[in-house]
Enzyme design. Structure first.
Site, mmCIF file in Angstrom:
data_model
loop_
_atom_site.group_PDB
_atom_site.id
_atom_site.type_symbol
_atom_site.label_atom_id
_atom_site.label_comp_id
_atom_site.label_asym_id
_atom_site.label_seq_id
_atom_site.Cartn_x
_atom_site.Cartn_y
_atom_site.Cartn_z
ATOM 1 N N HIS A 100 124.827 -7.367 73.633
ATOM 2 C CA HIS A 100 126.153 -8.027 73.981
ATOM 3 C C HIS A 100 125.871 -8.836 75.393
ATOM 4 C CE1 HIS A 100 127.322 -4.183 72.128
ATOM 5 N NE2 HIS A 100 128.383 -4.671 71.724
ATOM 6 N N ASP A 103 125.387 -6.272 78.205
ATOM 7 C CA ASP A 103 124.289 -5.465 78.272
ATOM 8 C C ASP A 103 123.203 -6.148 79.068
ATOM 9 O OD1 ASP A 103 125.722 -4.153 76.242
ATOM 10 O OD2 ASP A 103 124.424 -4.990 74.640
HETATM 11 C C1 XUL Z 1 130.791 0.362 68.254
HETATM 12 C C2 XUL Z 1 129.935 -0.308 67.828
HETATM 13 C C3 XUL Z 1 129.437 -1.574 68.475
HETATM 14 C C4 XUL Z 1 129.097 -2.935 67.731
HETATM 15 C C5 XUL Z 1 128.932 -3.858 68.452
HETATM 16 O O1 XUL Z 1 130.954 1.740 67.807
HETATM 17 O O2 XUL Z 1 129.289 0.003 66.870
HETATM 18 O O3 XUL Z 1 128.271 -1.220 69.590
HETATM 19 O O4 XUL Z 1 127.960 -2.563 67.029
HETATM 20 O O5 XUL Z 1 129.712 -4.356 69.380
#
Ligand code: XUL
Ligand code: CO
Length: 436
Positions: A100, A103
């Site tokens: 993300h 991150d």
């Molecule tokens: C949350 C989840 C996230 C997604 C990406 O439960 O799985 O980490 O994978 O935003």
């Protein structure tokens, strides 16, 4: 060069009899299974968030992990974190990673500064990817942690949050495209509601549909060839999440005419939270034509929330990869470990051991699944069970032109009196166990 994993050597395949806790016993990257190598089948990815961002905190206590790049609120620390991440990718020999925006860089004071920082880290990644050969499985935007998203991202009552999201997703798609990402993921953790009393459901769904349509349009505008993936989850953090499960997402995509444009990233733990099995969600995605990628993990079956543990059940992995293979295997998708350590697992070595175990479980599952398909072990009995439907008269009942009253008349004329046949579930479970 990071020294975080200083004493650890690249993990190698040593075979089933190895007792080395830091060796693969099943995952032999270059071994062929059918027409692909294991690495090509599994397409492993390490996630950035659980490994390099999460500090071990839970609702009752703070940080337990002590990573040299914490608190990661400067760009120097962001680079240090990237150094450790790529060092770990190299040790594990994983071909892919996922992240993300949140991150990889500290958020700036303005949208522009946040994007600048993201691009600066992307430059840093670009060099590392070139040096180490790692690739980006998917990029995504974190539109759930900051308090601005507490009432939703694209579904927020405040149009300025919608605009903020547009800018954020655009920036993340641009970076994903630039890094040759193979997919772009949207997980709507805050897209839903806590209470209907303060929620305009009709409006929020419309907002979400428009947002996703614009994401798809933008993908084509910039020539991004990867897949757009929605990651379903029924709840947590939001009580009622709109992307509840695969079937719900499909209905939503159909409504907005996006079913040929968007696929799903199915997560094991999310399937369980939705009251399904992982294989159910994968089979549903396959049959609806929207299977994309998987987030591999498992939940604790007693606690009932999204514990995001590393997978450790060969049986569950076998049934999951069975469905992946039935779907034709991954194309742009892969196996992303959306899994985290337990908060008492403090050491750098724990991060490596967790992935080694997870990769081995997946490889073992894949091998079992592949053998079951080769041997027709489950499809054979399944064909027998449905054999009656191969007959001409049976087919005619489903053909266009068949009518309820026509079939009724025929049933009555033939005085049909169907006799129940055993479903033989236990026998089939025994067959699966033979392959584990
Ligand atoms: C949350 C989840 C996230 C997604 C990406 O439960 O799985 O980490 O994978 O935003
Ligand atoms: Co996930």
């Amino acid at each position: 060069m990071s020294q975080y994993f200083a004493d650890l050597q690249p993990i190698t395949f040593e075979g089933r009899d190895s007792t080395n806790p830091l060796a693969f016993r099943h995952y032999d990257a270059t071994a062929m299974l059918g027409d692909r190598t294991m690495a090509e089948h599994l397409r492993f990815a390490v996630c950035y968030w659980h490994n390099f961002v999460w500090d071990g905190s839970d609702p009752f206590g703070g940080q337990t992990f002590d990573r040299p790049w914490f608190p990661a609120d400067t760009m120097d620390q962001a680079r240090q974190k990237a150094d450790a991440a790529f060092e770990m990718f190299r040790i594990l020999g994983v071909p892919y990673f996922c992240f993300h925006d949140h991150d990889v860089r500290p958020e700036g004071d303005t949208l522009a500064e946040s994007h600048e920082r993201l691009n600066e880290i992307a430059d840093y990644f670009e060099q590392k990817m070139e040096d180490g050969g790692q690739k980006l499985l998917w990029g995504t935007a974190n539109m759930f942690s900051n308090r601005r998203y507490m009432s939703g991202a694209a579904t927020n009552p405040d149009p300025d949050v919608f605009a903020y999201c547009a800018s954020t997703v655009k920036a993340c798609m641009d970076v994903t495209h630039r890094l040759h990402g193979e997919n772009y993921v949207l997980w709507g953790g805050r897209e839903g509601y806590e209470s209907l009393l303060n929620t305009d459901l009709d409006r929020e769904l419309e907002q979400m549909g428009r947002f996703l349509s614009m994401v798809v349009e933008y993908k084509h505008k910039i020539g991004f060839k990867g897949a757009i993936l929605i990651e379903p989850k029924p709840q947590e953090p939001t009580k009622h999440q709109y992307d509840y499960d695969v079937a719900t997402v499909y209905g939503f995509l159909k409504r907005f005419g996006l079913e040929d444009e968007v696929k799903v990233n199915v997560e094991q733990g999310h399937a369980i939270l939705a009251g399904h099995s992982f294989e159910h969600e994968l089979a549903m995605a396959r049959t609806l034509g929207i299977f994309g990628s998987i987030d591999m993990n498992r939940n604790d079956y007693q606690s009932g929330w999204d514990t995001d543990q590393f997978p450790n059940s060969p049986g569950e992995a076998a049934l999951a990869y069975y469905e992946v293979l039935r779907a034709g295997g991954f194309t742009t998708g892969g196996t992303n470990f959306d899994a985290k350590l337990r908060r008492q697992s403090l050491d750098a070595e724990d991060l490596i051991a967790a992935h080694v175990g997870g990769m081995d479980i997946c490889a073992r599952g894949l091998i079992s699944a592949h053998a079951m398909i080769e041997d027709d072990a489950l499809e054979g009995p399944r064909r027998v069970r449905y054999a009656g439907w191969e007959g001409e008269a049976a087919q005619a009942m489903l053909a266009k032109g068949a009518t309820l009253d026509g079939i009724a008349a025929d049933a009555e004329a033939r005085d049909v009196n169907p006799q129940p046949v055993s479903g033989a579930q236990e026998k089939l479970e025994n067959i699966v166990n033979r392959y584990l």
